[in-house]
Design an enzyme around this catalytic site. Structure first.
Site, PDB file in Angstrom:
ATOM      1  N   ASP A 144      10.881   3.184   5.192  1.00 29.61           N
ATOM      2  CA  ASP A 144      10.802   1.878   5.726  1.00 29.61           C
ATOM      3  C   ASP A 144      11.943   1.803   6.725  1.00 29.61           C
ATOM      4  O   ASP A 144      13.111   2.223   6.366  1.00 29.61           O
ATOM      5  CB  ASP A 144      10.642   0.720   4.788  1.00 29.61           C
ATOM      6  N   LYS A 165      -4.222 -14.373  -7.341  1.00 32.83           N
ATOM      7  CA  LYS A 165      -4.990 -13.634  -8.587  1.00 32.83           C
ATOM      8  C   LYS A 165      -3.988 -13.191  -9.645  1.00 32.83           C
ATOM      9  O   LYS A 165      -2.837 -13.278  -9.351  1.00 32.83           O
ATOM     10  CB  LYS A 165      -5.836 -12.540  -8.182  1.00 32.83           C
ATOM     11  N   GLU A 225      -7.430   2.759   1.831  1.00 33.90           N
ATOM     12  CA  GLU A 225      -7.292   2.339   0.429  1.00 33.90           C
ATOM     13  C   GLU A 225      -8.043   1.231  -0.209  1.00 33.90           C
ATOM     14  O   GLU A 225      -8.494   0.519   0.767  1.00 33.90           O
ATOM     15  CB  GLU A 225      -5.789   2.189   0.178  1.00 33.90           C
ATOM     16  N   VAL A 244       0.678  -1.329   0.082  1.00 33.20           N
ATOM     17  CA  VAL A 244       0.066   0.069  -0.073  1.00 33.20           C
ATOM     18  C   VAL A 244       1.062   1.263   0.173  1.00 33.20           C
ATOM     19  O   VAL A 244       0.588   2.076  -0.881  1.00 33.20           O
ATOM     20  CB  VAL A 244      -1.138   0.005   1.185  1.00 33.20           C
ATOM     21  N   CYS A 271      -5.898  -9.111   1.778  1.00 32.35           N
ATOM     22  CA  CYS A 271      -6.953  -8.268   2.338  1.00 32.35           C
ATOM     23  C   CYS A 271      -7.869  -9.144   2.822  1.00 32.35           C
ATOM     24  O   CYS A 271      -8.363  -9.059   4.022  1.00 32.35           O
ATOM     25  CB  CYS A 271      -7.366  -7.288   1.314  1.00 32.35           C
ATOM     26  N   PHE A 317     -17.386  -9.610  -9.337  1.00 36.76           N
ATOM     27  CA  PHE A 317     -17.355 -10.421  -8.037  1.00 36.76           C
ATOM     28  C   PHE A 317     -18.376 -11.621  -8.317  1.00 36.76           C
ATOM     29  O   PHE A 317     -18.512 -11.963  -6.993  1.00 36.76           O
ATOM     30  CB  PHE A 317     -17.283  -9.693  -6.874  1.00 36.76           C
ATOM     31  N   LEU A 318     -18.640 -11.993  -9.202  1.00 33.13           N
ATOM     32  CA  LEU A 318     -19.467 -13.183  -9.236  1.00 33.13           C
ATOM     33  C   LEU A 318     -18.922 -14.321  -9.967  1.00 33.13           C
ATOM     34  O   LEU A 318     -19.504 -15.070 -10.736  1.00 33.13           O
ATOM     35  CB  LEU A 318     -20.779 -12.882  -9.986  1.00 33.13           C
TER      36      LEU A 318
END
Ligand code: UDX
Length: 444
Positions: free
Chosen positions: A30, A328, A159, A11, A268, A257-258
Site C-alpha cells: 500500500d 451492518k 471477490e 479486499v 459495495c 436477503f429478504l
C-alpha cells in the site's frame, strides 16, 4: 506460490492474509506508509472477526509481509492481485485511475512471466485495459528491446466477501470465478486456490467482470423488492416478515436477503449499482430496473424518518437515541450507512441525536457532526424521547430493558431492521414501530 497484493484496503488485506493462511508467501502493498507501519506492528486498519489472529499467525510463520513499493513486490511475485480502490465519480461511473496506476507500476517490476489478477470490482473490459496499460509501459521501459516482449496474462477474479464474515467467506466460498485468457493463467490460478477445494467457474474476463456486477445488483434488487413489499404491508396492515418467510421457503426465491428495513448501505451495493447503471448506459442499455432499485433504497430511509416524525409529532428539540451506526453488524464500516442519512435528516428537523455502536465509534466521530456519542446503550437511553435501532448488532439482544425503560423519557422504539420482537418489548412497556409490520396508531 509467491503472491503480491496491490492495495491493502478491505479486499486486499482480507485476501492477502487469507492467501497466506492457506500456504502462500504473500506481500501486501500500500502507498499509505502509516497503514503499512501499523500492519507491520500487527495492527489491522479494519475490524473483521477472526482476521487479527490470522494476521499474527501468518506474520509469525513468515508467510506474510508488508511493503510500500509495488515495483519491488511485483518483481518477486508469480501472481499479482490488483485490489486498489475504485471510488465512484460524480456520474456514478467507477474511477479506475488507481487500477491503471497499479498496472503501470506492476509493469515496471515485470522481469518474467506473471499473472496479473484484477480483484477490485471493475466494469467489463477493464481487464483488456489493464493488459494494454502493462504492454504500453513495458514498451516505454524497454523501447523495443527483447524485454518488452515479456509474457504475462491478465485475469479477473472478483471477490464476493461480505464484511463481518469475510474470513469464513474466503475459506468456504460458494464459488470462485476465474476469468482467464489462457490455459497457463487458468492453471496458475487453480493452483492458488487449490487448498480451498472450492467450485471454480472458469470463463473469459468480460464475463467474470459481469458476474460480479450482476450478482451484487441482483442482491440489491432482492433487498429493494422486499422493501417495496414492506411499503404495501405497511399500508394494508400485513407483516413483511411473515411475507418474506412465506416467500423464502420457495427454493427458487430463497430466504436470504429478504430482510426489510432502512435499506442497504456499505462500500459495495450503492457504488456497484451506480456503476452498473452507468456501464449499461454507456453500452446503450437503459437499466431502468436498477434505477428503481436505487430509488426504493433511498425512499426507505426517508420513509423511516417520516414514521419517526409522524409518531413524535414535533421532532424539534426532542432527544433521539440511535443504536447501531455501521452499515451492518460485525463491522466498523460506515460507508454509505443508512444511519448517516437518517441522522442528518432528523438533525435538519431540529432533533438532538445521541448514539452508540459496538465497533464504529471511532469512524462515527469523524463522520457525524453534532452527535453525542455515548459509551453504551444505557447512556443513549438516558433522557431520550425515543430510540432508533439502525444496525442489528447481536449485543442489543441482551439489553436490560427494565433499565432502558427507566432511563428514557418515553418508552418508544423505532426498529429499522425489524430486529426486536414487538410482543417481547410490549411486556416491558415499550411502544414499538417496525418497518412493514402492523404498527399501532401513535397515541396522541
Ligand atoms: C456485499 C456482497 O454480499 C458481497 O458478496 C460483495 O463482495 C460485497 O458486497 P457487504 O457489503 O459486506 O457484501 O454486505 P451484505 O451482507 O451483502 O449487506 C449489504 C447491505 O444490505 C447491508 O447494509 C445490509 O444491512 C443490507 N441488507 C442485507 C438488507 O437490508 N437486507 C437484507 O436482507 C440483507
Amino acid at each position: 506460490m509467491r503472491i503480491a497484493i496491490i492495495g491493502s484496503g478491505y479486499v486486499g488485506i482480507v485476501t492477502g492474509i487469507c492467501l497466506a493462511d492457506i500456504g502462500h508467501r504473500v506481500v501486501c502493498v500500500d502507498n499509505d506508509l502509516k497503514k503499512i507501519q501499523s500492519l507491520k506492528a500487527l495492527k489491522l486498519p479494519i475490524y473483521e472477526p477472526g482476521l487479527e489472529a490470522l494476521l499474527k499467525l501468518n506474520v509469525a510463520k513468515r508467510r506474510l509481509s508488508f511493503a510500500i513499493s509495488v515495483v519491488e513486490a511485483a518483481k518477486k511475485a508469480e501472481v499479482v492481485f490488483i485490489a486498489v480502490g475504485t471510488p465512484s465519480k460524480k456520474s456514478g461511473e467507477a474511477d479506475l485511475t488507481y487500477v491503471e496506476k497499479a498496472a503501470r507500476e506492476i509493469a515496471k517490476g515485470m522481469n518474467a512471466y506473471k499473472v496479473i489478477v484484477e480483484k477490485s470490482t471493475v466494469p467489463a473490459q477493464t481487464g483488456q485495459r489493464i493488459e494494454r496499460a502493462i504492454r504500453l509501459t513495458l514498451n516505454e521501459k524497454y523501447k523495443g528491446r527483447k524485454a518488452s516482449h515479456i509474457e504475462f496474462d491478465v485475469a479477473s477474479n472478483p471477490e464476493f466477501l461480505r464484511e463481518g464474515s469475510a474470513v469464513a467467506d474466503f475459506m468456504n466460498p460458494e464459488r470462485i470465478v476465474l476469468g482467464v485468457q489462457s490455459k497457463k493463467a487458468e492453471n496458475i490460478l487453480r493452483e492458488v486456490y487449490k487448498p480451498l477445494n472450492a467450485r471454480l467457474i472458469v470463463t473469459d474476463m468480460n464475463s467474470a467482470e459481469l458476474i460480479k456486477h450482476a450478482s451484487n445488483s441482483f442482491l440489491a434488487t432482492k433487498i429493494s423488492f422486499i422493501n417495496a413489499i414492506s411499503q404495501v404491508c405497511h399500508r394494508v396492515g400485513a407483516d413483511v416478515m411473515k411475507v418474506a418467510e412465506g416467500m423464502g421457503y420457495d427454493k427458487r426465491i430463497g430466504k436470504e436477503f429478504l430482510c426489510a428495513g432502512v435499506g442497504y448501505g456499505g462500500s459495495c451495493f450503492p457504488k456497484d449499482v451506480d456503476a452498473f447503471i452507468r456501464l449499461s448506459e454507456n453500452s446503450g442499455y437503459d437499466f431502468a430496473l436498477l434505477k428503481e432499485v436505487r430509488n426504493i433504497n433511498e425512499a426507505q430511509k426517508k420513509f423511516f424518518v417520516k414514521m419517526v416524525e409522524h409518531v413524535l409529532w414535533n421532532v424539534k428539540g426532542k432527544t433521539i437515541g440511535v443504536l447501531g451506526l455501521s452499515f451492518k453488524p460485525n463491522t466498523d464500516d460506515m460507508r454509505s450507512a443508512p444511519s448517516l442519512d437518517i441522522i442528518k435528516d432528523l438533525q435538519k428537523e431540529g432533533a438532538k441525536i445521541k448514539a452508540y455502536d459496538p465497533q464504529a465509534m471511532r469512524k462515527a466521530k469523524s463522520l457525524l457532526k453534532s452527535v453525542q456519542l455515548c459509551r453504551d446503550p444505557y447512556a443513549v437511553a438516558k433522557g431520550a424521547d425515543c430510540l432508533l435501532l439502525l444496525t442489528e448488532w447481536e449485543d442489543f439482544r441482551s439489553l436490560n430493558l427494565v433499565k432502558m425503560r427507566k432511563l428514557m423519557n418515553h418508552a418508544l422504539i423505532f426498529d429499522g431492521r425489524n430486529f426486536f420482537c414487538k410482543a417481547e418489548l410490549a411486556k416491558f412497556g415499550f411502544e414499538y414501530f417496525g418497518v412493514g409490520i402492523k404498527n399501532e396508531q401513535p397515541q396522541r
